[in-house]
Design a protein around this motif. Structure first.
Motif, PDB file in Angstrom:
ATOM      1  N   ARG A   1       0.830  -1.209   0.000  1.00  0.00           N
ATOM      2  CA  ARG A   1       0.000   0.000   0.000  1.00  0.00           C
ATOM      3  C   ARG A   1       0.868   1.265   0.000  1.00  0.00           C
ATOM      4  NH1 ARG A   1      -5.772  -0.091   3.184  1.00  0.00           N
ATOM      5  NH2 ARG A   1      -6.778  -1.518   1.693  1.00  0.00           N
ATOM      6  N   VAL A   2       1.923   1.238   0.784  1.00  0.00           N
ATOM      7  CA  VAL A   2       2.772   2.432   0.892  1.00  0.00           C
ATOM      8  C   VAL A   2       3.494   2.702  -0.425  1.00  0.00           C
ATOM      9  CG1 VAL A   2       4.820   3.397   2.003  1.00  0.00           C
ATOM     10  CG2 VAL A   2       3.063   2.233   3.377  1.00  0.00           C
ATOM     11  N   LEU A   3       4.095   1.664  -0.986  1.00  0.00           N
ATOM     12  CA  LEU A   3       4.975   1.888  -2.131  1.00  0.00           C
ATOM     13  C   LEU A   3       4.251   1.866  -3.471  1.00  0.00           C
ATOM     14  CD1 LEU A   3       8.003  -0.365  -1.046  1.00  0.00           C
ATOM     15  CD2 LEU A   3       7.809   2.125  -0.857  1.00  0.00           C
ATOM     16  N   VAL A   4       3.165   1.125  -3.543  1.00  0.00           N
ATOM     17  CA  VAL A   4       2.551   0.934  -4.856  1.00  0.00           C
ATOM     18  C   VAL A   4       1.224   1.681  -4.987  1.00  0.00           C
ATOM     19  CG1 VAL A   4       1.746  -0.732  -6.565  1.00  0.00           C
ATOM     20  CG2 VAL A   4       3.693  -1.296  -5.105  1.00  0.00           C
ATOM     21  N   THR A   5       0.256   1.321  -4.164  1.00  0.00           N
ATOM     22  CA  THR A   5      -1.066   1.932  -4.389  1.00  0.00           C
ATOM     23  C   THR A   5      -1.176   3.306  -3.751  1.00  0.00           C
ATOM     24  OG1 THR A   5      -2.127   1.074  -2.396  1.00  0.00           O
ATOM     25  CG2 THR A   5      -2.055  -0.389  -4.312  1.00  0.00           C
ATOM     26  N   GLY A   6      -0.376   3.550  -2.722  1.00  0.00           N
ATOM     27  CA  GLY A   6      -0.509   4.840  -2.039  1.00  0.00           C
ATOM     28  C   GLY A   6      -1.740   4.940  -1.167  1.00  0.00           C
ATOM     29  N   ALA A   7      -2.426   3.814  -1.004  1.00  0.00           N
ATOM     30  CA  ALA A   7      -3.615   3.821  -0.147  1.00  0.00           C
ATOM     31  C   ALA A   7      -3.206   3.986   1.313  1.00  0.00           C
ATOM     32  CB  ALA A   7      -4.389   2.515  -0.328  1.00  0.00           C
ATOM     33  N   PRO A   8      -4.081   4.517   2.128  1.00  0.00           N
ATOM     34  CA  PRO A   8      -3.758   4.638   3.555  1.00  0.00           C
ATOM     35  C   PRO A   8      -3.680   3.252   4.198  1.00  0.00           C
ATOM     36  CG  PRO A   8      -6.046   5.243   3.154  1.00  0.00           C
ATOM     37  CD  PRO A   8      -5.405   5.055   1.800  1.00  0.00           C
ATOM     38  N   VAL A   9      -3.031   3.203   5.342  1.00  0.00           N
ATOM     39  CA  VAL A   9      -2.877   1.919   6.026  1.00  0.00           C
ATOM     40  C   VAL A   9      -3.422   2.074   7.438  1.00  0.00           C
ATOM     41  CG1 VAL A   9      -1.260   0.060   6.548  1.00  0.00           C
ATOM     42  CG2 VAL A   9      -0.730   1.677   4.712  1.00  0.00           C
ATOM     43  N   PRO A  10      -4.751   2.050   7.565  1.00  0.00           N
ATOM     44  CA  PRO A  10      -5.355   2.323   8.874  1.00  0.00           C
ATOM     45  C   PRO A  10      -5.244   1.120   9.805  1.00  0.00           C
ATOM     46  CG  PRO A  10      -7.056   1.822   7.282  1.00  0.00           C
ATOM     47  CD  PRO A  10      -5.753   1.772   6.528  1.00  0.00           C
ATOM     48  N   ARG A  11      -5.548   1.348  11.054  1.00  0.00           N
ATOM     49  CA  ARG A  11      -5.452   0.292  12.051  1.00  0.00           C
ATOM     50  C   ARG A  11      -6.291  -0.945  11.710  1.00  0.00           C
ATOM     51  NH1 ARG A  11      -3.002  -0.101  17.371  1.00  0.00           N
ATOM     52  NH2 ARG A  11      -3.294  -2.316  17.795  1.00  0.00           N
ATOM     53  N   PRO A  12      -7.540  -0.789  11.237  1.00  0.00           N
ATOM     54  CA  PRO A  12      -8.298  -2.001  10.887  1.00  0.00           C
ATOM     55  C   PRO A  12      -7.586  -2.857   9.858  1.00  0.00           C
ATOM     56  CG  PRO A  12      -9.728  -0.080  10.910  1.00  0.00           C
ATOM     57  CD  PRO A  12      -8.326   0.428  11.076  1.00  0.00           C
ATOM     58  N   PHE A  13      -6.880  -2.216   8.922  1.00  0.00           N
ATOM     59  CA  PHE A  13      -6.176  -2.988   7.890  1.00  0.00           C
ATOM     60  C   PHE A  13      -5.072  -3.827   8.499  1.00  0.00           C
ATOM     61  CE2 PHE A  13      -2.910  -3.470   4.598  1.00  0.00           C
ATOM     62  CZ  PHE A  13      -3.655  -4.037   3.576  1.00  0.00           C
ATOM     63  N   THR A  14      -4.272  -3.211   9.367  1.00  0.00           N
ATOM     64  CA  THR A  14      -3.190  -3.980   9.980  1.00  0.00           C
ATOM     65  C   THR A  14      -3.736  -5.022  10.944  1.00  0.00           C
ATOM     66  OG1 THR A  14      -2.908  -2.185  11.609  1.00  0.00           O
ATOM     67  CG2 THR A  14      -1.451  -2.180   9.711  1.00  0.00           C
ATOM     68  N   ASP A  15      -4.788  -4.686  11.680  1.00  0.00           N
ATOM     69  CA  ASP A  15      -5.380  -5.672  12.587  1.00  0.00           C
ATOM     70  C   ASP A  15      -5.913  -6.873  11.815  1.00  0.00           C
ATOM     71  OD1 ASP A  15      -4.753  -4.094  14.702  1.00  0.00           O
ATOM     72  OD2 ASP A  15      -6.801  -3.444  15.139  1.00  0.00           O
ATOM     73  N   ASP A  16      -6.486  -6.584  10.657  1.00  0.00           N
ATOM     74  CA  ASP A  16      -7.027  -7.679   9.856  1.00  0.00           C
ATOM     75  C   ASP A  16      -5.913  -8.606   9.361  1.00  0.00           C
ATOM     76  OD1 ASP A  16      -9.225  -9.020   8.609  1.00  0.00           O
ATOM     77  OD2 ASP A  16      -8.524  -8.212   6.682  1.00  0.00           O
ATOM     78  N   LEU A  17      -4.745  -8.022   9.046  1.00  0.00           N
ATOM     79  CA  LEU A  17      -3.610  -8.858   8.648  1.00  0.00           C
ATOM     80  C   LEU A  17      -3.235  -9.812   9.771  1.00  0.00           C
ATOM     81  CD1 LEU A  17      -1.402  -6.225   6.802  1.00  0.00           C
ATOM     82  CD2 LEU A  17      -2.225  -8.383   5.827  1.00  0.00           C
ATOM     83  N   VAL A  18      -3.212  -9.264  10.970  1.00  0.00           N
ATOM     84  CA  VAL A  18      -2.885 -10.104  12.118  1.00  0.00           C
ATOM     85  C   VAL A  18      -3.951 -11.193  12.301  1.00  0.00           C
ATOM     86  CG1 VAL A  18      -2.517 -10.147  14.612  1.00  0.00           C
ATOM     87  CG2 VAL A  18      -1.633  -8.229  13.232  1.00  0.00           C
ATOM     88  N   ALA A  19      -5.202 -10.801  12.149  1.00  0.00           N
ATOM     89  CA  ALA A  19      -6.301 -11.768  12.312  1.00  0.00           C
ATOM     90  C   ALA A  19      -6.164 -12.914  11.320  1.00  0.00           C
ATOM     91  CB  ALA A  19      -7.644 -11.049  12.128  1.00  0.00           C
ATOM     92  N   ALA A  20      -5.865 -12.545  10.063  1.00  0.00           N
ATOM     93  CA  ALA A  20      -5.718 -13.593   9.039  1.00  0.00           C
ATOM     94  C   ALA A  20      -4.598 -14.535   9.422  1.00  0.00           C
ATOM     95  CB  ALA A  20      -5.433 -12.942   7.680  1.00  0.00           C
ATOM     96  N   PHE A  21      -3.514 -13.958   9.905  1.00  0.00           N
ATOM     97  CA  PHE A  21      -2.373 -14.789  10.289  1.00  0.00           C
ATOM     98  C   PHE A  21      -2.729 -15.723  11.446  1.00  0.00           C
ATOM     99  CE2 PHE A  21       1.144 -15.302  13.280  1.00  0.00           C
ATOM    100  CZ  PHE A  21       2.046 -16.011  12.489  1.00  0.00           C
ATOM    101  N   LEU A  22      -3.380 -15.173  12.456  1.00  0.00           N
ATOM    102  CA  LEU A  22      -3.690 -15.980  13.640  1.00  0.00           C
ATOM    103  C   LEU A  22      -4.708 -17.060  13.319  1.00  0.00           C
ATOM    104  CD1 LEU A  22      -3.794 -13.189  16.386  1.00  0.00           C
ATOM    105  CD2 LEU A  22      -1.946 -14.817  15.880  1.00  0.00           C
TER     106      LEU A  22
END
Lengths: 196, 196, 196, 196
Positions: D170-191
């Motif tokens: 998101r940071v380097l390519v799409t430029g989309a914001p990276v809000p807390r729900p997005f990062t939390d969801d990554l963790v959720a998927a992993f867990l």
DNA sequence: GGGTAAGCGAGACGGTACGTCAAGTCTTCTG
DNA sequence: CAGAAGACTTGACGTACCGTCTCGCTTACCC
């Protein structure tokens, strides 16, 4: 100087360093020409710190001036055979040789060249060397006057200009060679006009 | 040379830029001496890009050489009065004046000085200017030979060296003044020896 | 764009010149990297005048952007086999291949790199290419939803980031290879979580 | 770095100059972007000579690389609460924050961008920073394995790519914001996938 | 079918920044 | 305290591209 031999010295400067600097400057002039002589280069080749050069010489031309040293006096003291024609012919030939082929002659040309755009150098070059050289150049004329071979009212300065001027002109301006017949002819013209 | 007037041009360079560069170089030489002439300085003063200078002149001496231009020819073409003595006296006096007091004379001294440590410049200086100047210098002698005022077998090159050499010597080496009596005396010595 | 074939044209640009420019830009990027791509270089290699480039492209990144062209669409349209797992596995493998080994992939990396310090480019890169690519990337997901293979309330944008993000990360950041097991595992993780 | 305090020094470089350069580089990057960072500009702003920069840094990216320094380690060492979910959520949120809003994050994006067309920089960036960062990133996973919260045969490298890849994307390519729900969801998927 | 206007190759121009070199100054350490 | 070492500021060097411009040629359209 080389790492082994350097001694800081609380009593006066290092003669070793002085010699190394002067030789390095001479070598660089011979190898790479005037533009190739730099303080950095001298320091590096002499194994000496730049500051040591700046401490003792105001600029690189001062180094060269000192390196030039007494070479001119050594090479260009006219002979005294008792015969004006012989003395002059020999001396002019020596002058031509000195200016065109010797190492100190190359230094002289370099310094004279630089003096064209450096009035301070011009003054020092004249005061330190040229004046004395002209005094030596005049010796044969004065001796001849004493002997009665030349008129006592001769304007020796002007006469000297006529004798050596064309030699310097060829060396510095036209770049033409200065063979023996040319210098002999200068002497002939002078003697034709002034000798009794 | 300001923004309004420059025009890229398929057919060659900007005469405006060329003039601005040459004038700036001349001015800088007059103001600050040879060492004070830098490409950067010329560019800044002329309002010209450095690249424009590098495009057209290989080095700063080339700029000065071109700035020197035809000045020598303009100033030093000997007169033709029909009288050898008059022609030579006038011409040598002009030469002395040119070398010691004129702006182009200053450029000439600077270039000759640089030529002592720059063989390529020495060659160009001779080919572009000195050779032609010597040809002009010789004109009075050749005319006199044609008129029968000088012997036809005269070695004019050597004679010319005798005439002008002392003038250049004073200017470039001793720095002594070159007054009218000095140049007249050179002519007198020449005429004494060669005129029938 | 060789000399013989250029034709002035009152209405509209030369397709020949355009092609030559785009090819030259691509070649230079491949040969010398991004920094080696200059307008001067493109013009010289394409046999085209700089002005022609400036007339049609605001900057060199615009040239590269156009050279990039439709390559991404051609290479990265996902298949439609009716099976979500197959479609995704194939597509991610194609993406990895495109980014790591293809010529257009190299252009993409160069442009993305430049976009990090060029917001205008970043915007155009996204608007012209990435947005459309993401739309293509989303097709298999939408088709699966339609088929009932994925829940209708799936946040497809976020899901896509999870799928492709790690691939881009390896390519742009760590430089690690992106082998088939890695992409297959991404698909597996996605399907484990979302497929009914 | 002002005149009073600089000291030539036999033993090593001026720390003052070093700091001034690094700060100037950082400031310029923040103010004018990557293209606005020039050696000339850094030197001028830092009150330092260009030569001083060239003496110690081969290029401007080396300056930025050093300016980047330990910032990443300072900002991105994951917490150790004993709870995997908490550690990962916090760490990913910190990573997003670092990359999108911090000054060192801007330097990181600039360097990563440049690394796309500069393989040598890419290598150094990875060796000097990314590798160590990945080691820090892996700590929570290894601790969880030790605790028995994650299976001992987990491929942690791949897992880490799944976790952080979408953030970088998101940071380097799409430029989309990276809000807390997005990062939390990554963790959720992993867990969801890996936790027993 | 002759005039005219757009696109083109060419390349000079004023500039900015590059990376290198030497100058001359300064400070520290060594002997 | 002289000398070696060497870091520092300054400023010119010559190079590479930048983006703008003017020129003269070559078409293709349009009256």
């Amino acid at each position: 100087m080389r790492s082994t031999t350097h001694r800081g010295n609380r009593h006066g400067r290092s003669e070793e360093a002085r010699q190394a600097v002067l030789e390095a400057a001479d070598d660089l002039l011979a190898e790479k020409g005037f533009a190739g002589v730099t303080i950095e280069g001298i320091a590096a080749r002499a194994g000496v710190a730049k500051q040591t050069i700046y401490r003792w010489w105001p600029s690189k031309v001062d180094v060269l001036l000192e390196a030039f040293g007494e070479d001119m006096a050594d090479a260009l003291t006219p002979p005294d055979t008792g015969d004006l024609a012989t003395d002059l012919r020999t001396h002019l030939a020596n002058l031509a040789e000195f200016l065109t082929t010797s190492d100190p002659g190359a230094v002289f040309r370099a310094l004279t060249g630089q003096a064209q755009h450096d009035p301070a150098l011009a003054t020092r070059l004249r005061d330190d060397h040229l004046t004395h050289q002209r005094e030596r150049d005049l010796l044969p004329l004065h001796r001849a006057i004493t002997r009665g071979d030349l008129p006592p009212d001769l304007d020796t300065d002007t006469a000297l200009d006529h004798l050596v001027g064309p030699v310097y002109y060829r060396v510095l301006v036209t770049g033409a060679p200065v063979p023996r017949p040319f210098t002999d002819d200068l002497v002939a013209a002078f003697l034709d006009r002034h000798r009794r």
